[in-house]
Design an enzyme around this catalytic site. Structure first.
Site, mmCIF file in Angstrom:
data_model
loop_
_atom_site.group_PDB
_atom_site.id
_atom_site.type_symbol
_atom_site.label_atom_id
_atom_site.label_comp_id
_atom_site.label_asym_id
_atom_site.label_seq_id
_atom_site.Cartn_x
_atom_site.Cartn_y
_atom_site.Cartn_z
ATOM 1 N N LYS A 38 0.683 -1.267 0.029
ATOM 2 C CA LYS A 38 -0.073 -0.080 0.084
ATOM 3 C C LYS A 38 0.857 1.210 0.104
ATOM 4 O O LYS A 38 0.621 2.060 -0.896
ATOM 5 C CB LYS A 38 -0.984 0.062 1.158
ATOM 6 N N ARG A 74 8.870 -7.047 31.287
ATOM 7 C CA ARG A 74 9.143 -5.742 31.477
ATOM 8 C C ARG A 74 7.823 -5.119 32.099
ATOM 9 O O ARG A 74 7.540 -4.138 33.126
ATOM 10 C CB ARG A 74 9.696 -4.762 30.622
ATOM 11 N N ASP A 90 3.582 -3.756 18.777
ATOM 12 C CA ASP A 90 4.696 -3.519 17.844
ATOM 13 C C ASP A 90 5.485 -4.557 17.443
ATOM 14 O O ASP A 90 6.479 -4.350 17.109
ATOM 15 C CB ASP A 90 5.785 -2.427 18.490
ATOM 16 N N SER A 132 13.242 11.912 26.275
ATOM 17 C CA SER A 132 14.866 11.778 25.844
ATOM 18 C C SER A 132 15.177 12.600 24.644
ATOM 19 O O SER A 132 16.300 12.797 24.339
ATOM 20 C CB SER A 132 14.971 10.233 25.418
ATOM 21 N N GLU A 157 2.355 -1.731 13.864
ATOM 22 C CA GLU A 157 2.985 -0.343 13.823
ATOM 23 C C GLU A 157 3.533 0.316 12.985
ATOM 24 O O GLU A 157 4.505 -0.254 12.393
ATOM 25 C CB GLU A 157 3.707 -0.501 15.324
#
Length: 219
Positions: A38, A74, A90, A132, A157
């Site tokens: 796409k 995590r 993701d 950051s 993602e």
């Protein structure tokens, strides 16, 4: 054909004794192919209509099992396929790198207007950078993957950024893994300063490109 989400597909695979992990990887890789095609068509159409390519290059990847497990732990979740599908948005990722910041929003709009793409969420780290200094435009979307007897809506993602942003993010990624997320203060400070320089460079290059375009129109 029956349409289902990924969680329903995992449940069906288990009931039918089908290899669940490889089935999910098939979905994620198929989603990358669909989205990649796409994006390529949009770029070709933009070149045909405007004689201009908004996309410099495209990268795609599917997270490794190790990365998926690490992310789940995590966040405090066990390493099950159900948790992977629910909490890791993701796993399949497409990165689109543009020349100018204006291209980012133009492409995001074109992708979002595709009839078979559902935009689940958007995170604009360009207008609202991370602490950051990280800048990028993130879209979480789902796209239908047509299998032989069913359609599975699959999450992917999409990250859209400029060349300069991508260069900065690549360096930040290396630093993050080098220091396991705890870089010395002076390095973090320098990295944030570089992010400001990147923003100024992107703004200057966009301004220069607009000046060149105007000059061509006057010829």
């Amino acid at each position: 054909m029956t349409t289902m989400d990924q969680a329903e597909y995992v449940h069906q695979c288990r009931n039918e004794g089908i290899d669940t992990w490889n089935s999910m990887m098939l979905l994620y890789n198929s989603a990358l192919k669909e989205i990649g095609t796409k994006v390529e068509i949009l770029n070709d159409e933009f070149q045909h209509t405007h004689q201009y390519n908004p996309i410099e290059y495209v990268k795609s990847r599917v997270k490794s099992p190790e990365s998926i497990i690490k992310k789940l732990k995590r966040y405090g979740y066990s390493d099950s396929i159900e948790n992977m599908v629910t909490y890791c948005n993701d796993i399949a990722g497409l990165r689109i790198v543009c020349s100018f910041t204006s291209d980012i929003y133009r492409l995001a709009d074109m992708i979002g207007r595709q009839n078979d793409i559902t935009v689940i969420s958007v995170k604009d780290y360009i207008r609202n950078p991370k602490e950051s200094g990280y800048k990028s435009y993130h879209m979480l979307v789902s796209i239908p993957i047509f299998l032989s007897d069913k359609v599975v809506d699959t999450k992917i993602e999409i990250q859209i950024r400029t060349i300069a942003m991508d260069f900065w993010a690549s360096l930040e990624h290396k630093i993050y893994y080098k220091f396991e997320g705890h870089a010395p203060d002076y390095i973090s400070k320098d990295l944030r300063e570089c992010s400001g320089i990147v923003a100024m460079l992107d703004a200057k290059m966009l301004s220069l490109n607009e000046a060149i375009t105007e000059a061509k129109m006057e010829d």
